[in-house]
Design a protein around this motif. Structure first.
Motif, mmCIF file in Angstrom:
data_model
loop_
_atom_site.group_PDB
_atom_site.id
_atom_site.type_symbol
_atom_site.label_atom_id
_atom_site.label_comp_id
_atom_site.label_asym_id
_atom_site.label_seq_id
_atom_site.Cartn_x
_atom_site.Cartn_y
_atom_site.Cartn_z
ATOM 1 N N GLY A 146 -3.227 -9.372 -0.800
ATOM 2 C CA GLY A 146 -1.927 -9.006 -0.530
ATOM 3 C C GLY A 146 -1.303 -8.526 -2.469
ATOM 4 N N SER A 147 0.125 -8.157 -2.634
ATOM 5 C CA SER A 147 0.276 -7.716 -3.336
ATOM 6 C C SER A 147 0.661 -8.424 -4.214
ATOM 7 C CB SER A 147 1.834 -7.609 -3.379
ATOM 8 O OG SER A 147 2.372 -8.183 -2.979
ATOM 9 N N VAL A 148 0.473 -9.914 -3.799
ATOM 10 C CA VAL A 148 0.570 -11.218 -5.026
ATOM 11 C C VAL A 148 -0.816 -11.205 -5.200
ATOM 12 C CG1 VAL A 148 0.222 -13.736 -4.694
ATOM 13 C CG2 VAL A 148 1.833 -12.605 -3.063
ATOM 14 N N SER A 201 -7.489 -8.267 9.878
ATOM 15 C CA SER A 201 -6.610 -7.814 9.108
ATOM 16 C C SER A 201 -7.158 -7.556 7.647
ATOM 17 C CB SER A 201 -5.076 -8.301 9.692
ATOM 18 O OG SER A 201 -4.816 -8.984 8.114
ATOM 19 N N ILE A 202 -6.105 -6.275 7.470
ATOM 20 C CA ILE A 202 -6.238 -5.734 5.372
ATOM 21 C C ILE A 202 -5.248 -6.140 4.721
ATOM 22 C CG2 ILE A 202 -7.736 -4.168 3.794
ATOM 23 C CD1 ILE A 202 -8.811 -3.179 6.955
ATOM 24 N N ALA A 203 -5.512 -6.850 3.473
ATOM 25 C CA ALA A 203 -4.747 -6.954 2.802
ATOM 26 C C ALA A 203 -4.013 -5.860 1.574
ATOM 27 C CB ALA A 203 -3.710 -7.700 2.104
ATOM 28 N N VAL A 258 -7.134 -2.956 13.977
ATOM 29 C CA VAL A 258 -7.178 -3.490 12.610
ATOM 30 C C VAL A 258 -5.205 -2.900 12.008
ATOM 31 C CG1 VAL A 258 -8.377 -2.578 10.811
ATOM 32 C CG2 VAL A 258 -9.790 -2.780 12.923
ATOM 33 N N PHE A 259 -5.324 -3.842 11.444
ATOM 34 C CA PHE A 259 -3.920 -3.901 11.058
ATOM 35 C C PHE A 259 -4.661 -3.906 9.464
ATOM 36 C CE2 PHE A 259 -3.405 -6.887 14.513
ATOM 37 C CZ PHE A 259 -1.598 -6.184 15.176
ATOM 38 N N VAL A 260 -3.421 -3.331 8.687
ATOM 39 C CA VAL A 260 -3.273 -2.877 7.448
ATOM 40 C C VAL A 260 -1.999 -3.712 7.217
ATOM 41 C CG1 VAL A 260 -2.762 -1.115 5.802
ATOM 42 C CG2 VAL A 260 -4.889 -0.825 7.823
ATOM 43 N N MET A 261 -2.546 -4.615 6.251
ATOM 44 C CA MET A 261 -1.165 -5.598 5.740
ATOM 45 C C MET A 261 -0.453 -5.212 4.998
ATOM 46 S SD MET A 261 -0.847 -7.056 8.445
ATOM 47 C CE MET A 261 0.620 -8.432 8.745
ATOM 48 N N ALA A 262 0.337 -4.446 4.494
ATOM 49 C CA ALA A 262 0.880 -3.808 3.571
ATOM 50 C C ALA A 262 2.663 -4.588 2.615
ATOM 51 C CB ALA A 262 1.529 -2.188 2.663
ATOM 52 N N ASP A 263 2.882 -4.758 2.172
ATOM 53 C CA ASP A 263 4.601 -5.233 2.378
ATOM 54 C C ASP A 263 5.362 -4.153 0.860
ATOM 55 O OD1 ASP A 263 3.621 -5.452 -0.799
ATOM 56 O OD2 ASP A 263 3.162 -7.349 -0.158
ATOM 57 N N VAL A 264 6.797 -4.503 0.850
ATOM 58 C CA VAL A 264 7.092 -3.254 0.484
ATOM 59 C C VAL A 264 6.811 -3.546 -0.915
ATOM 60 C CG1 VAL A 264 9.819 -3.593 -0.247
ATOM 61 C CG2 VAL A 264 9.783 -4.417 1.577
ATOM 62 N N MET A 265 6.664 -3.875 -0.898
ATOM 63 C CA MET A 265 5.628 -3.898 -2.985
ATOM 64 C C MET A 265 5.122 -2.730 -2.989
ATOM 65 S SD MET A 265 5.974 -5.384 -5.720
ATOM 66 C CE MET A 265 5.559 -5.059 -7.022
ATOM 67 N N VAL A 266 4.051 -2.960 -2.594
ATOM 68 C CA VAL A 266 2.400 -2.195 -2.009
ATOM 69 C C VAL A 266 2.962 -0.755 -1.452
ATOM 70 C CG1 VAL A 266 0.799 -1.806 -0.944
ATOM 71 C CG2 VAL A 266 1.252 -4.044 -2.080
ATOM 72 N N GLY A 267 3.439 -0.887 -0.516
ATOM 73 C CA GLY A 267 4.511 0.482 0.212
ATOM 74 C C GLY A 267 5.248 1.315 -0.593
ATOM 75 N N HIS A 268 5.783 0.948 -0.921
ATOM 76 C CA HIS A 268 6.758 1.231 -1.722
ATOM 77 C C HIS A 268 6.418 1.689 -3.812
ATOM 78 C CE1 HIS A 268 10.589 1.131 0.802
ATOM 79 N NE2 HIS A 268 9.982 1.797 1.237
ATOM 80 N N MET A 269 5.143 0.884 -4.361
ATOM 81 C CA MET A 269 5.014 0.807 -5.616
ATOM 82 C C MET A 269 4.320 2.683 -5.876
ATOM 83 S SD MET A 269 1.636 -0.834 -6.607
ATOM 84 C CE MET A 269 2.757 -2.601 -7.082
ATOM 85 N N ARG A 270 4.350 3.242 -6.486
ATOM 86 C CA ARG A 270 3.499 4.156 -7.174
ATOM 87 C C ARG A 270 2.950 3.939 -8.455
ATOM 88 N NH1 ARG A 270 9.091 6.326 -5.841
ATOM 89 N NH2 ARG A 270 9.103 7.658 -4.316
ATOM 90 N N GLU A 271 1.502 5.114 -8.037
ATOM 91 C CA GLU A 271 0.766 4.104 -8.616
ATOM 92 C C GLU A 271 -0.333 5.588 -8.492
ATOM 93 O OE1 GLU A 271 -1.135 0.600 -8.357
ATOM 94 O OE2 GLU A 271 -1.492 0.401 -10.540
ATOM 95 N N GLN A 272 -1.315 5.919 -10.078
ATOM 96 C CA GLN A 272 -2.096 7.207 -9.211
ATOM 97 C C GLN A 272 -3.025 6.219 -8.402
ATOM 98 O OE1 GLN A 272 -2.210 5.295 -13.430
ATOM 99 N NE2 GLN A 272 -4.070 4.804 -13.536
ATOM 100 N N VAL A 273 -3.128 7.182 -7.884
ATOM 101 C CA VAL A 273 -4.449 7.141 -6.927
ATOM 102 C C VAL A 273 -5.097 8.832 -6.680
ATOM 103 C CG1 VAL A 273 -4.613 7.728 -4.185
ATOM 104 C CG2 VAL A 273 -2.765 6.521 -4.647
#
Lengths: 178, 379
Positions: B284-286, B140-142, B167-182
């Motif tokens: 993760g987000s933390v 799993s990747i965070a 393989v798990f991609v372990m996001a959360d509300v914070m990372v999934g909904h966050m907008r940032e430049q990619v």
């Protein structure tokens, strides 16, 4: 200023989240800065409390949430009550004056009130453009992003058939701020 | 394909774009907050890349379809949140037992049960490790940003294909909904994209399963019979459920395939660790709150470092053990009530003090001052 912290708070349906996205997109994609936008909301799409937070910086942004804001845009009474204590000294509070009552006086930060919702209904017969009037007003008052780049960002973010009305609403907001 | 361009997008959308770059051609999913944007965007993007998108009737069916499509040769993915992972567990076990490469994105929300759809929690850290029955290992990747949702989804596909495993991609509300430049890559041809080894000769005497070197996959549609079962089997897929030695081999090869390759899989990120007395260990987000706190602490000349687990499973106990030799205290930051905390304690084994710190209100993002006060208390 290293970081500009902006908090836009109101009620679902007022375009709070989209306004934040447009500001973030303008700063990052068009101005080459760093930007991050986060949001919090309840489970209802319309009518619930919603808050959109944007950080704009010339440096890499590590901490993604706004703690104290340079700018608070409050589009409901609850938003004023909940977030006004978290405005930084020397910061700015912008409210929709028809939707809020400011029963306090402060010298800590600047306070501006304007009729975003009412203007959208009276002049555009469309309350969904209230957020564009707000953005125009905000940018004119604070110059946090470049107006022309903001327009580009809006054109990329709204549905094709609403492009014209959104830009007109933005211009109206800028006019109100003069 | 988008090229040489900065975009300002949600983590969930970046995840989809990463999957497409990795070669994902099949997505099955069932909408659930806070992962729905992945399915929504996939429904558009799969169509554009001649892939397949299915909105299934539930998550059980989603993961089953993903396992099937992977056996038909496609790079495949699903995305859900904790409640969906619960429903998928049976066929996640099947994917592990049959060595099926696939990617599962878990955008975690508050739980247990239906919990709080739009509140962030790292509630599934253990669920993805031990949710299905039996003995096995997962990867799993965070990620902690939309950029990492893009980059690490590509990486997730690569290691899924390489090690023939979910393989798990372990996001959360914070990372999934966050907008940032990619930032999209300048040259897609320079990206490392790994494709699974495929068995193309039906007469090959090479095993099809249970190799710690990863056996070539006898995918369907190559004109020969492939025997694939979730029951205990040998290197050729032949079922044998009565001989403990066959089961011993089955379990050990599956787990060792991951454990023997830990050095290739595990990634950690260290900041200000050289002279750190107190370490903030997070994932993760933390980890963004941890790093911010380290910067604040360093301005006050407090010797704090950040140790981030980019991969949480397989667990980096050797790395943590070694790190703990040089520090006084490790504070484990988790947006839960301590899911990896026991693993950290076990790895440290008394070499340093280990303390758990959850947010003062679960689901609220850690405030740097709150963490800093705990560090000061510790000193």
């Amino acid at each position: 200023m290293a970081n500009i912290n902006i908090r836009i708070a109101g009620i679902g349906g007022q375009g709070v989240v989209l306004s934040g996205i447009i500001l973030g997109r303008t700063a990052s994609v068009y101005e080459g800065k760093n930007a991050v936008q986060t949001q919090s909301y309840g489970s209802s799409a319309r009518g619930g409390d919603v808050c959109s937070e944007i950080i704009i910086s010339n440096k890499k942004i590590i901490y993604p949430q706004v703690l104290k804001s340079d700018i608070l845009i409050a589009l409901s009474q609850k938003a004023v009550d909940k977030y006004r204590d978290q405005i930084l000294e020397g910061g700015t509070l912008i409210v929709d004056k028809d939707l809020t009552k400011l029963e306090f006086e402060t010298e800590k930060f600047k306070v501006y009130g304007e009729s975003f919702n009412k203007t959208a209904i009276d002049e555009f017969n469309n309350k969904t453009v209230a957020n564009m009037i707000m953005l125009g007003y905000l940018v004119k008052k604070t110059e946090i992003v470049d107006v022309e780049l903001l327009k580009k960002s809006i054109l990329e973010s709204v549905p094709v058939e609403t492009k014209e009305i959104n830009i007109k609403a933005l211009n109206k907001g800028m006019l109100l701020a003069q | 394909m988008k090229n040489n361009k900065t975009d300002f997008i949600q983590g969930n959308i970046a995840c989809v774009e990463g999957a497409i770059v990795a070669g994902c051609k099949f997505f099955a999913g069932y909408p659930i907050t806070p992962a729905s944007e992945i399915a929504e965007h996939m429904s558009e993007r799969m169509f554009q890349v001649n892939g397949t998108f299915i909105q299934t009737e539930d998550e059980l069916s989603s993961i089953a379809a993903v396992v099937g499509s992977s056996w038909a040769g496609a790079k495949a993915m699903t995305a859900t949140s904790g409640p969906g992972i619960s429903l998928m567990q049976e066929n996640i076990g099947l994917a592990i037992a049959t060595e099926t490469p696939l990617v599962i994105v878990d955008v975690q929300r508050g739980g247990p049960s239906t919990g709080s759809p739009s509140i962030s929690l790292q509630g599934d850290t253990i669920q993805v490790k031990y949710g299905s029955q039996g003995e096995y290992q997962v990867i799993s990747i965070a990620p902690s940003s939309p950029q990492e949702m893009f980059d690490y989804t590509i990486w997730a596909f690569n290691i899924a294909e390489k090690f023939r495993t979910p393989v798990f991609v372990m996001a959360d509300v914070m990372v999934g909904h966050m907008r940032e430049q990619v930032e999209y890559p300048e040259d897609y041809n320079e990206l490392e994209i790994f494709d699974r080894k495929i068995l193309d000769d039906p007469d090959s005497t090479e095993g099809r399963f249970l190799s710690t070197e990863v056996a070539p996959m006898p995918i369907f549609g190559n004109g020969f019979k492939a025997n694939v079962t979730g029951s205990t089997h040998d290197e050729f897929g032949w079922r044998n459920v009565s001989d403990p030695k066959v089961m011993d081999n089955f379990i050990k090869k599956l787990t060792n395939k991951i454990l023997n390759n830990k050095s290739e899989i595990i990634r950690t990120e260290k900041e200000y660790m050289e002279d750190a007395e107190v370490v903030l260990l997070s994932y993760g987000s933390v980890s963004r709150a941890a790093l911010e706190t380290v910067h604040t602490a360093r301005e006050k000349e407090i010797k704090v470092g950040s140790y981030r687990l980019v991969t949480v499973w397989p667990f980096p106990e050797k790395e943590i053990s070694k790190m703990s030799e040089n520090v006084e205290k490790i504070i484990v930051l988790e947006n839960n009530l301590g899911q990896i905390y026991p693993y950290v304690r076990s790895a440290v084994d008394g070499k340093a003090e280990v303390e758990l710190l959850s947010p003062s209100v679960l689901g609220e993002f850690f405030e740097p001052n709150y963490i800093l006060n705990k560090i000061k208390e510790a000193k």
